[in-house]
Design an enzyme around this catalytic site. Structure first.
Site, mmCIF file in Angstrom:
data_model
loop_
_atom_site.group_PDB
_atom_site.id
_atom_site.type_symbol
_atom_site.label_atom_id
_atom_site.label_comp_id
_atom_site.label_asym_id
_atom_site.label_seq_id
_atom_site.Cartn_x
_atom_site.Cartn_y
_atom_site.Cartn_z
ATOM 1 C CG HIS A 88 -1.973 1.066 1.124
ATOM 2 N ND1 HIS A 88 -1.718 2.365 1.468
ATOM 3 C CD2 HIS A 88 -3.250 1.022 0.672
ATOM 4 C CE1 HIS A 88 -2.809 3.085 1.235
ATOM 5 N NE2 HIS A 88 -3.758 2.296 0.748
ATOM 6 C CD GLU A 160 -4.974 1.771 -3.486
ATOM 7 O OE1 GLU A 160 -6.145 1.963 -3.206
ATOM 8 O OE2 GLU A 160 -4.085 1.678 -2.638
ATOM 9 N N GLY A 227 -11.114 2.885 0.291
ATOM 10 C CA GLY A 227 -10.590 3.323 1.584
ATOM 11 C C GLY A 227 -11.662 4.057 2.362
HETATM 12 P P1 PGA Z 1 -9.400 6.158 -0.516
HETATM 13 O O1 PGA Z 1 -8.281 5.145 -0.028
HETATM 14 O O2 PGA Z 1 -10.506 5.350 -1.147
HETATM 15 O O3 PGA Z 1 -9.838 6.852 0.767
HETATM 16 O O4 PGA Z 1 -8.758 7.103 -1.463
HETATM 17 C C1 PGA Z 1 -7.810 4.135 -0.853
HETATM 18 C C2 PGA Z 1 -6.792 3.363 -0.100
HETATM 19 O O5 PGA Z 1 -6.680 3.535 1.131
HETATM 20 O O6 PGA Z 1 -6.063 2.577 -0.672
#
Ligand code: PGA
Length: 248
Positions: A88, A160, A227
């Site tokens: 991550h 991501e 997230g």
């Molecule tokens: P988010 O987080 O959906 O709040 O942008 C994604 C993640 O934590 O990988």
């Protein structure tokens, strides 16, 4: 690192209950990626479901021993979790986790029967510098190049873009689709065409009910890594419903 244990259990129980009432406990696949404190409870809440699973958010690169506060893949498996998130962006940036370390964590996870949700993505400056494709390719090659064909059965990819995580900024569906198509091409080079077609590639980064229809309907986007929106039961349930309409 959100929610007290009782809040986490209440959230998961509301989501599972609503999915069962809506006949959605079979598809799409839902994986609750919890903090370690919540993991055993959530794993036992989902144990009767095939398509609802529990995941840790990280594991140690070591198998066992004097590594105070680390949690091993074997320990994660022992509480009934089936997945672990590795790489991550918050682990990469706050804990300086690089390709080699992530490769070792992936080996640990696979050796202990866990499926890996491998996260990667470029930073904003990389995109400005038009280096986003090469950064992503390096992240994939750096940690996944030595996987064998059986290993690939247990890998889920999660693109991501760092600039979209927790910021409210989302990649446009064109930007996400273009990158996912590129990722599939990288997987066909690293593994095989067949693997590239079959591997699940999730999009993560401010995914929410208002943008999920567009994102999930892209041909190379197979789901979302959620997230902030997963902390709100009704948003998370909406996202799962959108997933079941757009992905199946
Ligand atoms: P988010 O987080 O959906 O709040 O942008 C994604 C993640 O934590 O990988």
């Amino acid at each position: 690192m959100n929610l007290r244990i009782e809040e986490g259990i209440a959230l998961v129980s509301e989501v599972i209950g609503t999915l069962e009432d809506a006949g959605l406990s079979n598809q799409p696949k839902v994986v609750f990626g919890t903090s370690f404190i919540h993991l055993e409870s959530v794993a036992s809440m989902v144990e009767d479901f095939d398509h609802i699973q529990a995941s840790a958010q990280d594991c140690s690169a070591h198998s066992s021993g004097a590594f105070t506060a680390e949690v091993s893949a074997e320990q994660i498996e022992s509480v009934g979790a089936k997945y672990v998130i590795i790489g991550h962006s918050e682990r990469r940036s706050y804990h300086k986790e690089g390709a080699e370390l992530l490769k070792t964590k992936i080996s640990q996870a696979l050796a202990n029967g866990l499926k890996v949700i491998f996260c990667f993505g470029e930073e904003l400056q990389d995109r400005y510098d038009k280096k986003h494709f090469s950064i992503v390719e390096d992240q994939l090659k750096g940690s996944l190049a030595e996987l064998n064909s059986d290993d690939w059965n247990n890998i889920v990819l999660a693109y991501e873009p760092v600039w979209a995580i927790g910021t409210g900024e989302t990649a446009t569906s064109e930007q996400a689709q273009e990158m996912h198509e590129f990722i599939r091409k990288c997987v066909s080079e690293l593994a095989s065409n067949e693997r590239a077609e079959n591997v699940s590639i999730l999009y993560g980064g401010s995914c929410k009910p208002s943008n999920a229809v567009e994102l999930f309907s892209c041909p190379d986007i197979d789901g979302g890594l959620i997230g902030g929106a997963s902390l709100n039961a009704s948003d998370f349930i909406s996202l799962i419903k959108i997933g079941s309409d757009e992905l199946y």
